[in-house]
Design a protein around this motif. Structure first.
Motif, PDB file in Angstrom:
ATOM      1  N   PHE A 181     -22.574  16.955   7.614  1.00  0.00           N
ATOM      2  CA  PHE A 181     -23.136  17.682   6.599  1.00  0.00           C
ATOM      3  C   PHE A 181     -24.319  17.031   6.483  1.00  0.00           C
ATOM      4  CE2 PHE A 181     -18.436  18.032   5.774  1.00  0.00           C
ATOM      5  CZ  PHE A 181     -18.214  19.624   5.782  1.00  0.00           C
ATOM      6  N   LYS A 182     -25.380  17.775   6.473  1.00  0.00           N
ATOM      7  CA  LYS A 182     -26.899  17.309   6.087  1.00  0.00           C
ATOM      8  C   LYS A 182     -27.073  17.117   4.716  1.00  0.00           C
ATOM      9  CE  LYS A 182     -31.464  18.673   7.806  1.00  0.00           C
ATOM     10  NZ  LYS A 182     -32.302  19.627   8.456  1.00  0.00           N
ATOM     11  N   ILE A 183     -27.304  15.969   4.255  1.00  0.00           N
ATOM     12  CA  ILE A 183     -27.621  15.771   2.860  1.00  0.00           C
ATOM     13  C   ILE A 183     -29.007  15.195   2.666  1.00  0.00           C
ATOM     14  CG2 ILE A 183     -25.122  15.540   2.543  1.00  0.00           C
ATOM     15  CD1 ILE A 183     -25.205  12.505   2.642  1.00  0.00           C
ATOM     16  N   PRO A 184     -29.407  14.820   1.515  1.00  0.00           N
ATOM     17  CA  PRO A 184     -30.602  14.280   1.214  1.00  0.00           C
ATOM     18  C   PRO A 184     -30.719  12.822   1.460  1.00  0.00           C
ATOM     19  CG  PRO A 184     -30.374  15.760  -0.595  1.00  0.00           C
ATOM     20  CD  PRO A 184     -28.988  15.760   0.297  1.00  0.00           C
ATOM     21  N   SER A 185     -31.749  12.448   2.211  1.00  0.00           N
ATOM     22  CA  SER A 185     -31.701  10.925   2.546  1.00  0.00           C
ATOM     23  C   SER A 185     -32.149   9.914   1.192  1.00  0.00           C
ATOM     24  CB  SER A 185     -32.989  10.764   3.658  1.00  0.00           C
ATOM     25  OG  SER A 185     -32.924   9.194   4.072  1.00  0.00           O
ATOM     26  N   ARG A 186     -31.119  10.061   0.292  1.00  0.00           N
ATOM     27  CA  ARG A 186     -31.361   9.147  -0.992  1.00  0.00           C
ATOM     28  C   ARG A 186     -30.262   8.102  -1.000  1.00  0.00           C
ATOM     29  NH1 ARG A 186     -30.950  13.541  -5.742  1.00  0.00           N
ATOM     30  NH2 ARG A 186     -30.776  11.628  -6.726  1.00  0.00           N
ATOM     31  N   GLU A 187     -30.601   7.192  -1.573  1.00  0.00           N
ATOM     32  CA  GLU A 187     -29.732   5.750  -1.761  1.00  0.00           C
ATOM     33  C   GLU A 187     -28.574   6.192  -2.514  1.00  0.00           C
ATOM     34  OE1 GLU A 187     -29.768   1.251  -2.955  1.00  0.00           O
ATOM     35  OE2 GLU A 187     -31.415   2.615  -3.377  1.00  0.00           O
ATOM     36  N   VAL A 188     -27.214   6.050  -1.655  1.00  0.00           N
ATOM     37  CA  VAL A 188     -25.813   6.077  -2.166  1.00  0.00           C
ATOM     38  C   VAL A 188     -25.613   4.967  -3.140  1.00  0.00           C
ATOM     39  CG1 VAL A 188     -23.648   6.665  -1.800  1.00  0.00           C
ATOM     40  CG2 VAL A 188     -25.422   7.727  -0.249  1.00  0.00           C
ATOM     41  N   ASP A 189     -25.090   5.401  -4.277  1.00  0.00           N
ATOM     42  CA  ASP A 189     -24.465   4.493  -5.372  1.00  0.00           C
ATOM     43  C   ASP A 189     -23.073   4.279  -4.882  1.00  0.00           C
ATOM     44  OD1 ASP A 189     -23.644   3.011  -7.419  1.00  0.00           O
ATOM     45  OD2 ASP A 189     -24.040   4.480  -8.977  1.00  0.00           O
ATOM     46  N   LYS A 190     -22.921   3.028  -4.432  1.00  0.00           N
ATOM     47  CA  LYS A 190     -21.294   2.621  -4.135  1.00  0.00           C
ATOM     48  C   LYS A 190     -20.707   1.697  -4.847  1.00  0.00           C
ATOM     49  CE  LYS A 190     -22.202   3.186   1.013  1.00  0.00           C
ATOM     50  NZ  LYS A 190     -22.061   2.661   2.400  1.00  0.00           N
ATOM     51  N   SER A 191     -21.170   1.820  -6.248  1.00  0.00           N
ATOM     52  CA  SER A 191     -20.645   1.099  -7.302  1.00  0.00           C
ATOM     53  C   SER A 191     -19.216   1.554  -7.572  1.00  0.00           C
ATOM     54  CB  SER A 191     -21.504   0.970  -8.485  1.00  0.00           C
ATOM     55  OG  SER A 191     -21.655   2.186  -8.980  1.00  0.00           O
ATOM     56  N   GLU A 192     -18.294   0.704  -8.189  1.00  0.00           N
ATOM     57  CA  GLU A 192     -16.957   1.100  -8.720  1.00  0.00           C
ATOM     58  C   GLU A 192     -16.912   2.383  -9.379  1.00  0.00           C
ATOM     59  OE1 GLU A 192     -13.041  -0.680 -10.705  1.00  0.00           O
ATOM     60  OE2 GLU A 192     -14.868  -1.948 -10.821  1.00  0.00           O
ATOM     61  N   GLY A 193     -15.959   3.251  -8.892  1.00  0.00           N
ATOM     62  CA  GLY A 193     -15.886   4.504  -9.814  1.00  0.00           C
ATOM     63  C   GLY A 193     -17.119   5.546  -9.259  1.00  0.00           C
ATOM     64  N   ARG A 194     -18.057   5.269  -8.559  1.00  0.00           N
ATOM     65  CA  ARG A 194     -18.990   6.255  -8.073  1.00  0.00           C
ATOM     66  C   ARG A 194     -18.830   6.681  -6.772  1.00  0.00           C
ATOM     67  NH1 ARG A 194     -20.919   8.287 -12.518  1.00  0.00           N
ATOM     68  NH2 ARG A 194     -21.421   6.583 -14.249  1.00  0.00           N
ATOM     69  N   PHE A 195     -17.895   5.749  -5.667  1.00  0.00           N
ATOM     70  CA  PHE A 195     -17.767   6.118  -4.495  1.00  0.00           C
ATOM     71  C   PHE A 195     -16.365   5.691  -4.330  1.00  0.00           C
ATOM     72  CE2 PHE A 195     -17.426   5.345   0.048  1.00  0.00           C
ATOM     73  CZ  PHE A 195     -18.297   6.271   0.683  1.00  0.00           C
ATOM     74  N   TRP A 196     -15.517   6.980  -3.768  1.00  0.00           N
ATOM     75  CA  TRP A 196     -14.131   6.744  -3.487  1.00  0.00           C
ATOM     76  C   TRP A 196     -13.669   7.863  -2.499  1.00  0.00           C
ATOM     77  CZ3 TRP A 196     -11.233  10.900  -4.269  1.00  0.00           C
ATOM     78  CH2 TRP A 196     -11.485  12.069  -5.237  1.00  0.00           C
ATOM     79  N   THR A 197     -12.774   7.256  -1.791  1.00  0.00           N
ATOM     80  CA  THR A 197     -11.994   8.199  -0.786  1.00  0.00           C
ATOM     81  C   THR A 197     -10.650   8.212  -0.996  1.00  0.00           C
ATOM     82  OG1 THR A 197     -11.713   6.507   0.666  1.00  0.00           O
ATOM     83  CG2 THR A 197     -13.779   7.649   0.956  1.00  0.00           C
ATOM     84  N   HIS A 198      -9.791   9.381  -0.562  1.00  0.00           N
ATOM     85  CA  HIS A 198      -8.363   9.486  -0.633  1.00  0.00           C
ATOM     86  C   HIS A 198      -7.876  10.394   0.354  1.00  0.00           C
ATOM     87  CE1 HIS A 198      -4.574   9.930  -2.429  1.00  0.00           C
ATOM     88  NE2 HIS A 198      -4.821  11.208  -2.567  1.00  0.00           N
ATOM     89  N   PHE A 199      -6.914  10.097   0.860  1.00  0.00           N
ATOM     90  CA  PHE A 199      -6.145  11.040   1.975  1.00  0.00           C
ATOM     91  C   PHE A 199      -4.742  11.498   1.376  1.00  0.00           C
ATOM     92  CE2 PHE A 199      -3.677  11.436   6.231  1.00  0.00           C
ATOM     93  CZ  PHE A 199      -4.270  12.706   6.560  1.00  0.00           C
ATOM     94  N   ASN A 200      -4.449  12.454   1.353  1.00  0.00           N
ATOM     95  CA  ASN A 200      -3.096  13.090   0.637  1.00  0.00           C
ATOM     96  C   ASN A 200      -2.419  13.201   1.943  1.00  0.00           C
ATOM     97  OD1 ASN A 200      -1.054  14.446  -0.403  1.00  0.00           O
ATOM     98  ND2 ASN A 200      -2.250  15.333  -1.950  1.00  0.00           N
ATOM     99  N   LEU A 201      -1.023  12.632   2.059  1.00  0.00           N
ATOM    100  CA  LEU A 201      -0.235  12.660   3.299  1.00  0.00           C
ATOM    101  C   LEU A 201       0.566  13.904   3.125  1.00  0.00           C
ATOM    102  CD1 LEU A 201       0.854   8.842   3.548  1.00  0.00           C
ATOM    103  CD2 LEU A 201      -0.881  10.005   4.922  1.00  0.00           C
ATOM    104  N   GLU A 202       0.632  14.524   2.139  1.00  0.00           N
ATOM    105  CA  GLU A 202       1.541  15.578   1.821  1.00  0.00           C
ATOM    106  C   GLU A 202       0.736  16.847   2.074  1.00  0.00           C
ATOM    107  OE1 GLU A 202       3.127  15.633  -1.962  1.00  0.00           O
ATOM    108  OE2 GLU A 202       4.435  13.690  -1.764  1.00  0.00           O
ATOM    109  N   THR A 203      -0.480  16.997   1.674  1.00  0.00           N
ATOM    110  CA  THR A 203      -1.370  18.157   1.938  1.00  0.00           C
ATOM    111  C   THR A 203      -2.036  18.122   3.091  1.00  0.00           C
ATOM    112  OG1 THR A 203      -2.816  17.388   0.283  1.00  0.00           O
ATOM    113  CG2 THR A 203      -1.143  18.932  -0.798  1.00  0.00           C
TER     114      THR A 203
END
Length: 262
Positions: A181-203
Motif C-alpha cells: 500500500f502506498k502511504i504518505p512518507s510521514r513518521e509513524v508513531d510507534k508508541s504504546e496504543g498507537r501501533f499494534w498488530t493482531h492475527f485472528n486464528l479463527e477468521t
C-alpha cells in the motif's frame, strides 16, 4: 722437540689438539650420532642445491654439510619457526576455522493470488492524529504461518519512480502474493496504543493499525524561510500598505502661517 714431558702428552702419541680441531671432532661425532637417529630424507625442510651445499627451507639458511644442518635443527631459531608453523597450520585447518552451519530447509509454496483487504482512515478526536487500519484476509493461509509486514522507502522499491513524498507498507503470507500500500512518507508513531498488530486464528484475518505523528506547526515555516533569503532575525520586512483605488488616506490639515510686518 721433546713431546714426552709436555703437559697432556704421551709417548707415541701426537701433540695436544687445538681448540678448532676439538670443535671439528665434536661436530663430526655429533653428526654421526644424529645420522643414526634422524633420517634427513624424511625432513621436509632439508634441501640440497645445485652447488652441493644444503639449505633449510623453513629458516632460509645455507649450510656447507649435513652436520651443520643438523646442528641448525637443534638451534633456537629453527625450533621457534617450527612452533610458529605448527600454530599456523592448526589455525588454518578447514575443520576448525568455522563451525558447521545448520542446514535450513527452504519451504516452497505455490502462489494462489492476492488476499482481500480493507483500509479504514481514522482521526483521533483528542490528539487529532491521523491513523490507518488495515484488515487483510487470508482464508487459505498455510499452517504455522504468521503474516508479516514491513515499511519500505520509496527509493528501495523498483516498481515506480522514487518519490520522497511516499512510502510503502508490505504484507506477506504464504501461499498468497505479497501486496503493498502506498502511504504518505510521514513518521509513524510507534508508541504504546498507537501501533499494534493482531492475527485472528479463527477468521484468518490480520489487522494492523498505526498513527502518524503530529507535524510541528513550525516545520513548514522553517522550510520556507530556509529556502528564501533572510533579511533579519524575524524574516523580511512587511511590504508597505497601499490604499485601495479611489480612496485617499486621511491626512492632517496643513499648518496656517500668518504674515507679520517688521
Amino acid at each position: 722437540m721433546d713431546f714426552q714431558h709436555r703437559a697432556g702428552g704421551k709417548t707415541g702419541v701426537g701433540g695436544v689438539a687445538s681448540a678448532s680441531e676439538s670443535n671439528r671432532d665434536r661436530r663430526e661425532r655429533l653428526r654421526q650420532l644424529a645420522l643414526e637417529t634422524i633420517n634427513l630424507a624424511k625432513d621436509p625442510y632439508f634441501m640440497r642445491n645445485h652447488l652441493g651445499s644444503y639449505e633449510c627451507k623453513l629458516c632460509l639458511t645455507l649450510h656447507n654439510n649435513e652436520g651443520s644442518y643438523l646442528a641448525h635443527t637443534q638451534g633456537k631459531k629453527h625450533q621457534a619457526n617450527l612452533a610458529r608453523r605448527a600454530a599456523r597450520d592448526a589455525k588454518e585447518l578447514p575443520g576448525q576455522t568455522q563451525p558447521a552451519r545448520p542446514q535450513i530447509e527452504v519451504r516452497k509454496f505455490i502462489k494462489i493470488g492476492r488476499p482481500g483487504y480493507k483500509v479504514t482512515k481514522q482521526r483521533d478526536p483528542d490528539t487529532k492524529q491521523q491513523s490507518l487500519l488495515f484488515q487483510i484476509d487470508y482464508p487459505e493461509i498455510s499452517d504455522n504461518v504468521v503474516p508479516k509486514h514491513r515499511f519500505m522507502s520509496g527509493f528501495e522499491q523498483k516498481i515506480e519512480p522514487p518519490d520522497r513524498r511516499w512510502q510503502y507498507l508490505l504484507f506477506a503470507a504464504e501461499p498468497y502474493e505479497t501486496i503493498s500500500f502506498k502511504i504518505p512518507s510521514r513518521e509513524v508513531d510507534k508508541s504504546e496504543g498507537r501501533f499494534w498488530t493482531h492475527f485472528n486464528l479463527e477468521t484468518k484475518q490480520f489487522f494492523l493499525q498505526f498513527a502518524f505523528k503530529l507535524e510541528s506547526k513550525y516545520s513548514s515555516d522553517s522550510l520556507s524561510s530556509s529556502a528564501a533569503p533572510r533579511y533579519g532575525p524575524i524574516g523580511p520586512p512587511p511590504p508597505p500598505s497601499i490604499p485601495p483605488a479611489g480612496r485617499l488616506p486621511h491626512l492632517p490639515a496643513p499648518p496656517t502661517f500668518h504674515n507679520s510686518e517688521y
